[in-house]
Design a protein around this motif. Sequence first.
Motif, PDB file in Angstrom:
ATOM      1  N   ALA A 147       0.857  -1.186   0.000  1.00 21.97           N
ATOM      2  CA  ALA A 147       0.000   0.000   0.000  1.00 21.97           C
ATOM      3  C   ALA A 147       0.896   1.239   0.000  1.00 21.97           C
ATOM      4  O   ALA A 147       2.022   1.215   0.493  1.00 21.97           O
ATOM      5  CB  ALA A 147      -0.903   0.006   1.214  1.00 21.97           C
TER       6      ALA A 147
ATOM      7  N   SER B 127      -0.219   8.929  -5.846  1.00 23.88           N
ATOM      8  CA  SER B 127      -1.264   8.347  -4.990  1.00 23.88           C
ATOM      9  C   SER B 127      -2.164   9.463  -4.479  1.00 23.88           C
ATOM     10  O   SER B 127      -1.694  10.491  -3.982  1.00 23.88           O
ATOM     11  CB  SER B 127      -0.636   7.607  -3.815  1.00 23.88           C
ATOM     12  OG  SER B 127      -1.636   7.140  -2.943  1.00 23.88           O
TER      13      SER B 127
ATOM     14  N   LYS C  94      -4.612   8.917  -2.128  1.00 21.99           N
ATOM     15  CA  LYS C  94      -5.198   8.611  -0.812  1.00 21.99           C
ATOM     16  C   LYS C  94      -4.196   7.840   0.035  1.00 21.99           C
ATOM     17  O   LYS C  94      -3.210   7.319  -0.466  1.00 21.99           O
ATOM     18  CB  LYS C  94      -6.507   7.828  -0.986  1.00 21.99           C
ATOM     19  CG  LYS C  94      -6.354   6.476  -1.650  1.00 21.99           C
ATOM     20  CD  LYS C  94      -7.730   5.833  -1.823  1.00 21.99           C
ATOM     21  CE  LYS C  94      -7.606   4.426  -2.357  1.00 21.99           C
ATOM     22  NZ  LYS C  94      -8.883   3.785  -2.536  1.00 21.99           N
TER      23      LYS C  94
ATOM     24  N   ASN D  68      -3.117   3.280  -0.007  1.00 19.75           N
ATOM     25  CA  ASN D  68      -3.596   3.032  -1.372  1.00 19.75           C
ATOM     26  C   ASN D  68      -3.042   1.701  -1.885  1.00 19.75           C
ATOM     27  O   ASN D  68      -1.841   1.532  -2.071  1.00 19.75           O
ATOM     28  CB  ASN D  68      -3.133   4.172  -2.299  1.00 19.75           C
ATOM     29  CG  ASN D  68      -3.758   4.110  -3.668  1.00 19.75           C
ATOM     30  OD1 ASN D  68      -4.413   3.141  -4.005  1.00 19.75           O
ATOM     31  ND2 ASN D  68      -3.543   5.158  -4.436  1.00 19.75           N
ATOM     32  N   SER D  69      -3.917   0.742  -2.112  1.00 18.31           N
ATOM     33  CA  SER D  69      -3.514  -0.564  -2.645  1.00 18.31           C
ATOM     34  C   SER D  69      -4.242  -0.863  -3.959  1.00 18.31           C
ATOM     35  O   SER D  69      -4.187  -1.981  -4.460  1.00 18.31           O
ATOM     36  CB  SER D  69      -3.787  -1.670  -1.625  1.00 18.31           C
ATOM     37  OG  SER D  69      -5.165  -1.699  -1.310  1.00 18.31           O
TER      38      SER D  69
ATOM     39  N   SER E  18      -7.977   6.497  -7.259  1.00 20.39           N
ATOM     40  CA  SER E  18      -6.868   6.237  -6.341  1.00 20.39           C
ATOM     41  C   SER E  18      -5.528   6.780  -6.852  1.00 20.39           C
ATOM     42  O   SER E  18      -4.636   7.069  -6.054  1.00 20.39           O
ATOM     43  CB  SER E  18      -6.723   4.739  -6.104  1.00 20.39           C
ATOM     44  OG  SER E  18      -7.924   4.210  -5.590  1.00 20.39           O
ATOM     45  N   TRP E  19      -5.395   6.920  -8.158  1.00 17.38           N
ATOM     46  CA  TRP E  19      -4.120   7.325  -8.755  1.00 17.38           C
ATOM     47  C   TRP E  19      -4.320   8.385  -9.843  1.00 17.38           C
ATOM     48  O   TRP E  19      -5.292   8.344 -10.586  1.00 17.38           O
ATOM     49  CB  TRP E  19      -3.422   6.123  -9.401  1.00 17.38           C
ATOM     50  CG  TRP E  19      -3.034   5.054  -8.427  1.00 17.38           C
ATOM     51  CD1 TRP E  19      -3.737   3.925  -8.118  1.00 17.38           C
ATOM     52  CD2 TRP E  19      -1.865   5.039  -7.630  1.00 17.38           C
ATOM     53  NE1 TRP E  19      -3.074   3.188  -7.183  1.00 17.38           N
ATOM     54  CE2 TRP E  19      -1.900   3.856  -6.866  1.00 17.38           C
ATOM     55  CE3 TRP E  19      -0.770   5.886  -7.467  1.00 17.38           C
ATOM     56  CZ2 TRP E  19      -0.899   3.501  -5.954  1.00 17.38           C
ATOM     57  CZ3 TRP E  19       0.226   5.533  -6.580  1.00 17.38           C
ATOM     58  CH2 TRP E  19       0.161   4.364  -5.825  1.00 17.38           C
TER      59      TRP E  19
END
Length: 196
Positions: free
Chosen positions: A23, A39, A41, A44-45, A53-54
Amino acid sequence: MSTVQETDIGRVGIVPIREVREAYDLLDIIARNGRCYLSLKERNSAVVEDPESWMQLTENNYDMAVRLGLFEGTEEEWIPSLSAASKEAAQLATEQIRECKEATEAAIEVTGKAAGATERLNTLSDNRDKIIDGIWHRYNEETKEYENTGEVANGNVLFAVFGIDRETGLLSMETPRQYTGPDFGMNEKGELILLI
């Protein structure tokens, strides 16, 4: 006791992350497949293709080729197409090198022939026909000596003159007495021929 108190209020700068993690934190930057992602957040995974998210920051060569209309196809087809294009370019370059070599060889051959012709012209120019003992002599390129032509050099131009008798239709040839040039005749078809 310290009078200054520090409080961590959160990350405000980007941090490049070189290793793969499970993450990533907010504002971590990672590289995948020639692209850079930021990233958006904490913890982030998500996969980098997830726009929630990205944020994609840069393009790779495939992205640019598609955007510019230079390539149509999937990213999986991109690398093999480069290999095929490289092979085609190498084949084209090899063919052009071969053609250049052939053209160079032809140019060398023509240059050699031109040099030979120039040398011959210079030799003939330097060794013009000349009069020796009242007879014309011509330079022989093979023996490199002057040879007697048998033509008397009396200052007159000696040539044959042809005429047709209008009443009989006969062709006649008139020459000066010293004329040593070629003779002419008629063949069975009635054509004028040179007698050697």
